[in-house]
Design an enzyme around this catalytic site. Structure first.
Site, PDB file in Angstrom:
ATOM      1  N   ASP A 185       1.394  61.654 -64.894  1.00 52.97           N
ATOM      2  CA  ASP A 185       2.814  61.901 -65.034  1.00 52.97           C
ATOM      3  C   ASP A 185       3.509  60.792 -64.231  1.00 52.97           C
ATOM      4  OD1 ASP A 185       5.318  63.307 -65.374  1.00 52.97           O
ATOM      5  OD2 ASP A 185       5.079  63.972 -63.291  1.00 52.97           O
ATOM      6  N   ASP A 187       7.402  60.729 -62.997  1.00 50.85           N
ATOM      7  CA  ASP A 187       8.357  61.165 -61.980  1.00 50.85           C
ATOM      8  C   ASP A 187       7.691  62.047 -60.929  1.00 50.85           C
ATOM      9  OD1 ASP A 187      10.174  59.821 -63.485  1.00 50.85           O
ATOM     10  OD2 ASP A 187      11.216  61.584 -64.248  1.00 50.85           O
ATOM     11  N   ARG A 230      20.323  67.536 -69.752  1.00 52.92           N
ATOM     12  CA  ARG A 230      20.473  66.487 -68.744  1.00 52.92           C
ATOM     13  C   ARG A 230      20.871  65.151 -69.369  1.00 52.92           C
ATOM     14  NH1 ARG A 230      14.818  66.947 -65.835  1.00 52.92           N
ATOM     15  NH2 ARG A 230      14.242  67.590 -67.953  1.00 52.92           N
ATOM     16  N   SER A 273       5.040  60.769 -69.887  1.00 50.41           N
ATOM     17  CA  SER A 273       6.215  61.150 -69.104  1.00 50.41           C
ATOM     18  C   SER A 273       7.282  61.809 -69.957  1.00 50.41           C
ATOM     19  CB  SER A 273       6.808  59.897 -68.438  1.00 50.41           C
ATOM     20  OG  SER A 273       8.007  60.208 -67.764  1.00 50.41           O
ATOM     21  N   GLY A 274       7.932  62.778 -69.338  1.00 51.55           N
ATOM     22  CA  GLY A 274       9.133  63.354 -69.928  1.00 51.55           C
ATOM     23  C   GLY A 274      10.351  62.498 -69.624  1.00 51.55           C
ATOM     24  N   LYS A 318       2.732  66.411 -74.029  1.00 49.22           N
ATOM     25  CA  LYS A 318       1.929  65.667 -73.056  1.00 49.22           C
ATOM     26  C   LYS A 318       0.439  65.833 -73.342  1.00 49.22           C
ATOM     27  CE  LYS A 318       4.882  65.055 -69.041  1.00 49.22           C
ATOM     28  NZ  LYS A 318       4.884  65.065 -67.572  1.00 49.22           N
ATOM     29  N   ASP A 341       2.711  66.982 -61.561  1.00 51.13           N
ATOM     30  CA  ASP A 341       3.302  67.772 -60.472  1.00 51.13           C
ATOM     31  C   ASP A 341       4.126  68.967 -60.936  1.00 51.13           C
ATOM     32  OD1 ASP A 341       5.481  66.068 -61.448  1.00 51.13           O
ATOM     33  OD2 ASP A 341       6.572  66.772 -59.691  1.00 51.13           O
ATOM     34  N   ASN A 344       5.646  71.356 -66.729  1.00 51.48           N
ATOM     35  CA  ASN A 344       5.473  70.712 -68.028  1.00 51.48           C
ATOM     36  C   ASN A 344       4.190  69.889 -68.120  1.00 51.48           C
ATOM     37  OD1 ASN A 344       6.616  68.814 -66.220  1.00 51.48           O
ATOM     38  ND2 ASN A 344       7.278  67.530 -67.924  1.00 51.48           N
TER      39      ASN A 344
END
Length: 407
Positions: A185, A187, A230, A273-274, A318, A341, A344
């Protein structure tokens, strides 16, 4: 009438120096012994050397010769006549990695006690790291049942929380050393902070976005919907903000070391990554990553529209990306590693052969195979069986060795 053989265990201890093994083996060779097992360890300059042999003649005479010979090199020798001999080396079933800052004797004592309660034998212990955390690796043999393995993981997770260390349990053997693909991941895992919050700061909506991000990471809001909410707040931002944010990204401590070392070992490395491809791709290029999967911000006439283009990389997405990377690389899923982390990342970690939660939310820690609570990404290497000495030896050869002072 044949002569029966006697098994003899010889243990030599004393300051490590050249010639000790040579003197010992020369004495044994003059006595016609057969070697069954040899093991040596040096801790802080002190040697312990064990040799298991069989001898068809008087073992007492061998003992006298060994004592005289080892005295010439200033070593003590203990000889056990009739020691038990086990045919074939016992293979440990699991590797238990203990990481802490520090790892106290009390912590290891608690771990050893819990292992004994579950009839788990400690076969060997070695130090694997002294920076940025202290690491110990325990090779153990557990009873042969899935229930025993589940109980082992659960019990050690409880101990870890009580004595303030991280404990990872992995099956030992070829499977542990066969990992070939790792996906991170981005972030708060590969990098510090959240990219969308950095973008939101330019739009003056950082607090609003952070609140939605935290709820999504805890699993309280569907990730896809939270992303739409967001991203909508970013509408109207100039696209030049993307480059500013990309330049401001700070890698997690140990990230470069981790990827550099894994690439040396032949790993394929990627990110899922999201976050956003436009921000992540320059970093992926710099780190020489093999795979990148992320969302794409829609930009029209040099401005962010507040929307994303194409399928959203969410929790199921993912795991799909990990499987696709593995298929493209020709790597079986059991040989993959995923690190994340947040909630998701659950599906991705579940799909991987080894799922590692890195400073993670409780929802992810509960399903991960291993959980790290120290802010150094290179601790992942120790879980994979790589020692700090091996990392630094490779870095030294490439002129990259340095230790950054820890805060």
């Amino acid at each position: 009438m044949g002569t029966s053989e006697t098994t003899v265990l010889i243990t030599v201890t004393g300051p490590d120096k050249p010639g000790v093994t040579s003197v010992l083996l020369a004495t044994l060779s003059r006595n016609g012994v057969s070697l069954l097992d040899v093991e040596q360890v040096v801790i802080r300059g002190r040697l312990t050397l064990g040799v298991l042999v069989t001898r068809p003649t008087d073992p007492e005479e061998l003992q006298d010769q060994l004592e005289d010979a080892m005295a010439t090199v200033g070593m003590q020798v203990d000889v056990e006549i009739g020691a038990n001999s086990v045919t074939g080396a016992r293979l440990s079933t699991h590797a238990v990695v203990v990481l802490g800052s520090p790892v106290t004797a009390k912590a290891v004592s608690k771990i050893a006690s819990k292992l004994a309660e579950q009839n788990v034998n400690i076969d060997a212990i070695r130090g694997i790291a002294d920076y940025p955390v202290t690491g110990l690796e325990l090779m153990v043999t557990a009873p042969p049942s899935e229930l025993a393995e589940t109980r082992l993981r659960t019990t050690l997770a409880e101990v870890a929380a009580k004595v303030n260390v991280d404990i990872a349990v992995e099956r030992a053997g070829l499977a542990r050393r066969a990992k070939r693909l790792i996906v991170f991941d981005v972030d708060s895992t590969l990098i510090q902070g959240e990219v969308i919050e950095m973008l939101a700061a330019h739009a003056g909506v950082e607090d609003e976005v952070r609140a939605v991000t935290e709820a999504a990471m805890r699993g309280e809001i569907d990730f896809a919907e939270s992303l739409r909410q967001r991203v909508a707040t970013l509408a109207g931002l100039d696209e030049t903000v993307i480059e500013e944010v990309a330049d401001a990204i700070a890698l997690t401590p140990g990230a470069r070391t981790t990827i550099r070392t894994l690439r040396r070992l032949g790993f394929r490395c990627g990110v899922v990554s999201g976050g956003f491809r436009q921000v992540i791709e320059p970093l992926a290029h710099e780190l020489e990553l093999d795979f990148v999967q992320a969302n794409t911000l829609e930009i029209v006439d040099g401005k962010l529209t507040g929307k994303v283009v194409g399928d959203i990389v969410d929790r199921p997405g993912k795991a799909v990306a990990l499987r696709r990377f593995a298929a493209e690389a020709g790597v079986p899923m059991e040989q993959t590693v995923a690190v994340g982390d947040g909630a998701n990342d659950i599906d991705m970690l579940n799909a991987a052969g080894l799922g590692i939660a890195f400073n993670a939310k409780p929802a992810l820690r509960e399903v991960a195979d291993a959980a790290l609570s120290h802010p150094y990404l290179d601790a992942i290497l120790f879980i994979l069986g790589v020692t700090r000495d091996e990392v630094e030896a490779a870095d030294a050869r490439d002129g990259l060795l340095r230790r950054v002072p820890l805060s």
